[in-house]
Scaffold this active site. Structure first.
Site, PDB file in Angstrom:
ATOM      1  N   ASN A 164     -12.184   4.820   3.161  1.00 12.38           N
ATOM      2  CA  ASN A 164     -12.073   4.321   1.747  1.00 12.38           C
ATOM      3  C   ASN A 164     -13.148   4.784   0.944  1.00 12.38           C
ATOM      4  OD1 ASN A 164     -10.604   2.118   0.212  1.00 12.38           O
ATOM      5  ND2 ASN A 164     -12.798   1.179   0.067  1.00 12.38           N
ATOM      6  N   GLU A 165     -12.555   5.040  -0.305  1.00 14.35           N
ATOM      7  CA  GLU A 165     -13.654   5.377  -1.498  1.00 14.35           C
ATOM      8  C   GLU A 165     -15.002   6.137  -0.909  1.00 14.35           C
ATOM      9  OE1 GLU A 165     -14.022   1.605  -3.587  1.00 14.35           O
ATOM     10  OE2 GLU A 165     -11.921   1.663  -4.073  1.00 14.35           O
ATOM     11  N   TYR A 233      -8.524   1.637 -11.326  1.00  8.38           N
ATOM     12  CA  TYR A 233      -8.923   0.298 -11.867  1.00  8.38           C
ATOM     13  C   TYR A 233      -9.299   0.556 -13.243  1.00  8.38           C
ATOM     14  CZ  TYR A 233      -8.755  -1.504  -7.275  1.00  8.38           C
ATOM     15  OH  TYR A 233      -8.429  -1.964  -5.861  1.00  8.38           O
ATOM     16  N   GLU A 260      -4.808   2.198  -4.459  1.00  9.00           N
ATOM     17  CA  GLU A 260      -5.193   0.880  -4.811  1.00  9.00           C
ATOM     18  C   GLU A 260      -5.121   0.712  -6.327  1.00  9.00           C
ATOM     19  OE1 GLU A 260      -8.984  -0.599  -3.920  1.00  9.00           O
ATOM     20  OE2 GLU A 260      -8.828   0.087  -1.755  1.00  9.00           O
TER      21      GLU A 260
END
Length: 385
Positions: A164-165, A233, A260
């Site tokens: 993740n990220e 985001y 996401e």
């Protein structure tokens, strides 16, 4: 997404990202490459498809398993809302309790029982280079090799999201080499699953590092079976930024998903309507963050209150029931008996929908198929213009 979440995008970085989305030109065509061998979920002609060649458009939810292992009904509850995919947070043991091979097997069994595809991800890599507690992609690759016994034979049901990220906003240019190395380690170990790789810059790739190096990363995979995941985001607060970024991949026939996103965030106000509409139009996947259990001031990202599927939040109601949401667009994987005709294939330049079943809907091979009582276009055919 971290736990607790506090994405570290600087004001200057966010401003730069906004300019970047408007001013940087899209990269050119990808170099020629072999396609992944058929069998299991794989990449074909820049798209995620199942073992039978049917396009698979992810419509899913993130579930924070590693922090809430006692929430054993969450995958079933998410599936009951209509999602066809669940992205499951695991830990390699670097920051949180290691998810064992037996736990991985149990999670896969839950996904299969509830007829969803499992995207399994190691979360310990979040913000590597900027967050001192984060672990490297190489360490994440070691974890996947260590739980190989739980993954073998599950290629039809599982996508391995390596980490993740995996980089924050420090030393993020190392992403390309680290990602290639991790992919190589997994392939050398005999893992043949579709792999998913997250972008640097806390997943948002405001620097364009993943976008600009995706073709070489894809080509480095001997199976040509790597999917790119961007997290949207505050950097993606306009429709233009969303469209420009995703089209940069689609235009070069490189597989991309939004791994996401939310409807608001501390680093800006993501344009969730544009994210959902654009992914639907392009026929690519999205995975919303997240089912429940967010803390650290970002509780607004919960889709349900207290893991209760009967108590949708505003974000959850938008995500599941709104325009281009799960209820309207999600189609079960055909490996579970889904019809594959839910109309999530996207729209061709000539205005006709793409055939969700691909060439299977075109018996005479002219590029025109028939689904849902109307004509459709086989992606990449002579009619796709």
């Amino acid at each position: 997404m971290r736990q607790p979440r506090s994405t570290l995008i600087t004001t200057a970085g966010a401003a730069f990202a906004a300019v970047l989305g408007l001013l940087l030109s899209l990269a050119g065509p990808a170099v020629g490459r072999a396609e992944a061998a058929a069998g299991g979920i794989h990449v074909s002609n820049g798209r995620v498809v199942e073992g039978n060649g049917n396009p698979f458009v992810m419509r899913g939810v993130n579930h924070a398993y590693t922090w809430y292992p006692e929430r054993t009904r969450s995958i079933a509850d998410i599936a009951a809302k209509g999602a066809n995919t669940v992205r499951v947070v695991l830990s390699s043991g670097g920051r949180w309790t290691r998810t064992s091979a037996s736990q991985v097997s149990a999670l896969i069994d839950q996904c299969k029982k509830n007829k969803v595809i499992c995207v399994l991800e190691v979360h310990d890599t979040t913000g590597y280079g900027e967050d001192g507690a984060a672990t490297s992609l190489d360490q994440a690759a070691d974890y996947w090799v260590g739980v190989k016994s739980a993954l073998e034979g599950q290629e039809d049901y599982v996508i391995v999201n390596i980490g993740n990220e995996p980089f924050g906003n420090t030393n993020y240019t190392a992403w390309t080499g680290a990602t290639k190395s991790a992919i190589g380690k997994l392939r050398k170990a005999g893992l043949d699953h579709a792999l998913m790789v997250d972008a640097p810059n806390w997943g948002q790739d405001w620097s364009g590092t993943m976008r600009d190096n995706a073709a070489s990363v894809f080509a480095s995979d001997p199976d040509r079976n790597t999917v790119f995941s961007v997290h949207m985001y505050g950097v993606y607060d306009t429709a233009t930024e969303v469209k420009d970024y995703l089209n940069a991949f689609v235009g070069r026939k490189l597989p991309v998903v939004v791994g996401e996103f939310g409807d608001q965030h501390s680093d800006g106000n993501p344009d969730e309507n544009a994210i959902m509409a654009t992914t639907q139009s392009l026929g690519i996947g999205y995975l919303g963050w997240s089912w429940s259990g967010n803390g650290g001031g970002v509780e607004y990202l919960d889709m349900v209150h207290g893991f209760d599927p009967n108590r949708l939040t505003n974000w959850g109601n938008r995500f599941f029931n709104g325009s281009n949401g799960i209820a309207a667009t999600s189609e079960p994987a055909t490996v579970y008996g889904g019809g594959g005709d839910g109309g999530t294939g996207g729209t061709a330049p000539n205005g006709y929908p793409y055939c969700v079943r691909g060439s299977a809907s075109d018996p005479d091979g002219d590029g025109w198929g028939w689904e849902n009582n109307r004509s459709c276009v086989v992606r990449g055919s002579a009619a796709d213009r």
